[in-house]
Motif scaffolding. Structure first.
Motif, PDB file in Angstrom:
ATOM      1  N   HIS A  80       0.853  -1.197   0.000  1.00 26.73           N
ATOM      2  CA  HIS A  80       0.000   0.000   0.000  1.00 26.73           C
ATOM      3  C   HIS A  80       0.887   1.246   0.000  1.00 26.73           C
ATOM      4  N   VAL A  81       0.489   2.242  -0.780  1.00 26.72           N
ATOM      5  CA  VAL A  81       1.230   3.511  -0.836  1.00 26.72           C
ATOM      6  C   VAL A  81       0.339   4.625  -0.309  1.00 26.72           C
ATOM      7  N   GLU A  82       0.814   5.279   0.735  1.00 25.18           N
ATOM      8  CA  GLU A  82       0.077   6.408   1.328  1.00 25.18           C
ATOM      9  C   GLU A  82       0.859   7.686   1.071  1.00 25.18           C
ATOM     10  N   THR A  83       0.164   8.728   0.577  1.00 22.00           N
ATOM     11  CA  THR A  83       0.802  10.021   0.343  1.00 22.00           C
ATOM     12  C   THR A  83       0.658  10.880   1.596  1.00 22.00           C
TER      13      THR A  83
ATOM     14  N   LEU B 130       9.934   9.468   3.204  1.00 27.85           N
ATOM     15  CA  LEU B 130      10.268   8.225   2.506  1.00 27.85           C
ATOM     16  C   LEU B 130      10.373   7.116   3.555  1.00 27.85           C
ATOM     17  N   ASP B 131       9.225   6.763   4.139  1.00 30.85           N
ATOM     18  CA  ASP B 131       9.173   5.775   5.216  1.00 30.85           C
ATOM     19  C   ASP B 131       8.401   4.542   4.761  1.00 30.85           C
ATOM     20  N   TYR B 132       8.620   3.441   5.472  1.00 30.35           N
ATOM     21  CA  TYR B 132       7.820   2.254   5.202  1.00 30.35           C
ATOM     22  C   TYR B 132       7.646   1.455   6.491  1.00 30.35           C
TER      23      TYR B 132
ATOM     24  N   ASN C 224       3.466  -1.068   4.029  1.00 33.78           N
ATOM     25  CA  ASN C 224       2.890   0.261   3.825  1.00 33.78           C
ATOM     26  C   ASN C 224       4.016   1.259   3.571  1.00 33.78           C
ATOM     27  N   PHE C 225       3.994   1.895   2.410  1.00 35.15           N
ATOM     28  CA  PHE C 225       4.944   2.968   2.110  1.00 35.15           C
ATOM     29  C   PHE C 225       4.284   4.299   2.442  1.00 35.15           C
ATOM     30  N   MET C 226       4.991   5.154   3.171  1.00 31.65           N
ATOM     31  CA  MET C 226       4.536   6.516   3.448  1.00 31.65           C
ATOM     32  C   MET C 226       5.450   7.456   2.668  1.00 31.65           C
ATOM     33  N   LEU C 227       4.933   7.980   1.548  1.00 31.65           N
ATOM     34  CA  LEU C 227       5.740   8.805   0.652  1.00 31.65           C
ATOM     35  C   LEU C 227       5.212  10.236   0.633  1.00 31.65           C
ATOM     36  N   GLY C 228       6.129  11.205   0.662  1.00 32.53           N
ATOM     37  CA  GLY C 228       5.755  12.614   0.618  1.00 32.53           C
ATOM     38  C   GLY C 228       5.123  12.990  -0.706  1.00 32.53           C
ATOM     39  N   PHE C 229       4.369  14.110  -0.710  1.00 29.66           N
ATOM     40  CA  PHE C 229       3.631  14.474  -1.914  1.00 29.66           C
ATOM     41  C   PHE C 229       4.534  14.987  -3.039  1.00 29.66           C
TER      42      PHE C 229
END
Length: 645
Positions: free
Chosen positions: A504-507, A514-516, A530-535
């Motif tokens: 899953h990729v969350e913006t 650039l976290d996971y 779960n990837f937490m990626l900046g906008f």
């Protein structure tokens, strides 16, 4: 949210700020005074009043509102109306409205910036060559500017700072060369002259529409915050504002010495130049306008990339020409902007006609920024009296500019407003379609199906589909998965794999996160990432996942060696295969007409933009795309009757 490292300034940073930030506001002297005087006879009270209005507009609007106050609202060093929206959007849903209006009007009115800037510079050639056709030259320059975008602006960008340094120095010298002949012009520092013009001169208030041209580039100061830093912008603004003010006063001094005359097509900016300097001056002005246009184009690319990740724009192709931060190229937007700019040049033909249309939409952008920033202050517990004062003062100022700019509507202002409405409708419909799609996506408890996944993984009667099978998922919760994914695994065609990965990729609302997070649901069988990626982060999921897997292997969290006996003995890594589910609108729907229209529009645009696999940066050779119906509301009232022959 303010970042302290942003306060630092350096010589190199100041030069970069000059080149990137101040192009738009720095080229306003080319056309602002000409627009104010128009075709009327030059009157002393209008000259003094307009110069006073310009000074106080630059002070109140640009210096205090943007440079001192709004630059403080940085999102981890990033600025712009969508970065500001990302800071406050969780606090109130209605904030989406000013964000969409502000972003759309900024893009729409920005289409006029390159044509009016370049045209104003090139039209100086009329003084030397009265019969010259400037339209082909302007279109050629604009076309070349848009063509070179594909190569990035790293090399060209290095020259921007020195050129703009020379440009502002030229503004300063030209202004000083006139004020020495009419030093009385410095009386215009007194705001009473501005008040008298607006309150007592017939039609004086409506001149605010032209006065506003001096500050149209103020929004760029905030939008490009991430490129230069707050400290560099604030310090370089001192130099820029000094040069701008002196040049406006110099033009005012020249006008004051020609009271009773009409401009008759003359540009005060070029009239204060000595004849021997005209050709070099036109060349420097043209370079400055190209730089101003480049800043706008780069800003549009950044704005669109942010809008995509905030679900406000279709997932169009993004290209990164170099590794330099901020380097971005959006092909579809590039050529749409080019078409818009060429259309503006062909429709208006002269910069004086463009002046009549310019500024109307950008006023709305500034009002929306005021609303978002006011809410930002409110959320950060700033004294309510200060917040109320800010809202009242700046809504009054910008409301006055908007009222005056509404006069431009029949003279071409409708063009930028029409473009803004089209862009805003696209943004609103795209956001609404994503909300509908997410609302109607069915999620199930992953934990209840882990046993079935392990059993399928060990069922040798079913041909193995892949060693590692990776599904892109919309489920942010570690315990959830879409029912369509399970349908694809168990029913569409049983997909046996050694390990099932759900990604899953969350913006996030921060620009460069650039976290996971890894959740091993069943060791060596089921893993959720779960990837937490900046906008502002490019979504290269193929590369990111490879790094995650390598880290997990080092930590002995997973064994990625092939399970085939012959390959396992040779310690060969198993194959990885992605499955992406692309939804389409099912015919089995009974939708309200407005939702049906939105979803049909959504899927029509989606069919001509990037696929999900391209957007996530997946390797096409290892991706399986499956079409799944998006059933929004089935008609369950159908009653069928069986008949016997």
């Amino acid at each position: 949210m303010s970042s302290k490292h942003n306060e630092r300034a350096s010589a190199a940073g100041l030069l970069v700020a000059l080149g990137i930030i101040f192009g738009d506001i720095g080229t306003s002297p080319l056309y602002a005074m000409q627009a104010i005087i128009g075709k009327e006879r030059i009157a002393l009270d209008v000259v003094y009043g307009s110069v006073s209005c310009i000074f106080w507009t630059l002070t109140l609007q640009t210096t205090i509102k943007y440079v001192i106050l709004i630059l403080r609202a940085d999102n981890n060093g990033e600025g712009g109306i969508l970065a500001l929206y990302a800071l406050v959007r969780k606090n109130a849903k209605w904030l989406t409205i000013p964000a969409i209006i502000g972003a759309s009007t900024l893009l729409a009115d920005g289409i006029i910036t390159p044509p009016i800037s370049v045209s104003s510079a090139i039209e100086g050639l009329h003084i030397l060559y009265p019969g010259i056709q400037t339209i082909p030259i302007v279109i050629a320059i604009l076309t070349l500017l848009f063509v070179i975008q594909i190569f990035g602006t790293t090399i060209v960008g290095r020259a921007f700072g020195p050129v703009m340094l020379i440009w502002f120095l030229m503004l300063l010298v030209l202004g000083l060369s006139q004020v020495i002949y009419h030093p009385e012009i410095f009386k215009a520092f007194n705001p009473n002259y501005a008040y008298q013009l607006l309150a007592n001169h017939p039609g004086g208030f409506w001149l605010l529409g032209s006065v506003f041209l001096c500050t149209t580039g103020a929004e760029a100061l905030y939008s490009d915050l991430g490129h230069c830093g707050r400290g560099n912008i604030r310090i370089s603004w001192i130099y820029v504002k000094t040069c701008l003010v002196i040049n406006y006063f110099g033009q005012g001094a020249w006008l004051a010495m020609h009271v009773g005359e009409t401009l008759n097509g003359r540009k005060p900016f070029y009239e204060i130049m000595p004849d021997w300097w005209l050709l070099p001056g036109i060349c420097i002005a043209t370079m400055a306008t190209i730089i101003a246009s480049q800043a706008l184009i780069s800003g549009s690319f950044t704005l669109i990339s942010e809008a995509i990740r905030l679900n406000l724009w279709p997932k169009v192709r993004l290209v990164y020409p170099s590794n330099q931060k901020g380097q971005l190229y959006v092909p579809s937007v590039n050529w749409l902007l080019w078409a818009g700019c060429v259309g503006i040049v062909l429709y208006f033909k002269e910069s004086s006609h463009m002046e009549a249309a310019y500024g109307l939409a950008i006023t709305l952008t500034m009002i929306m920024t005021t609303l978002l920033f006011s809410y930002y202050l409110f959320v950060h517990k700033i004294n309510k009296l200060w917040v109320a004062s800010f809202i009242v003062i700046y809504l009054a100022i910008e409301g006055s500019f908007l009222a005056a700019n509404l006069l431009k509507f029949p003279h071409g202002g409708w063009v930028s407003l029409l473009l803004a409405i089209i862009i805003a409708d696209l943004m609103a419909m795209w956001l609404r379609a994503n909300i509908i799609k997410l609302r109607l996506t069915e999620f199930v408890d992953l934990g209840k199906h882990i046993g079935s996944l392990k059993e399928l993984s060990n069922d040798i009667s079913i041909p193995k589909y892949a060693t590692h099978l990776i599904f892109m998922s919309n489920a942010a919760d570690d315990n959830e998965i879409e029912s369509k994914i399970l349908y694809s695994i168990f029913q569409k065609r049983p997909k046996r794999a050694d390990i099932y990965w759900f990604v899953h990729v969350e913006t996030t609302d921060e620009p460069y996160t650039l976290d996971y997070h890894v959740n091993v649901r069943a060791e060596d069988d089921v893993i959720k990432i779960n990837f937490m990626l900046g906008f502002r982060v490019e979504q290269r999921i193929n590369m990111f996942l490879r790094n995650v897997v390598q880290d997990m292997v080092k930590n002995n969290e997973v064994d990625i060696t092939s399970r085939y006996e012959s390959l396992n003995r040779q310690n060969i890594t198993g194959d990885f295969r992605f499955v992406v589910l692309e939804r389409y609108l099912s015919v089995e729907n009974d939708l309200p007409w407005h939702e049906e229209f939105i979803m049909k529009f959504y899927f029509a645009i989606k069919s001509i933009t990037n696929s999900e696999s391209q957007w996530f940066g997946l390797d096409n050779s290892s991706v399986k795309v499956e079409k799944v119906p998006l059933v929004i509301k089935t008609n369950s009232q159908i009653r069928m009757r069986r008949v016997y022959m």
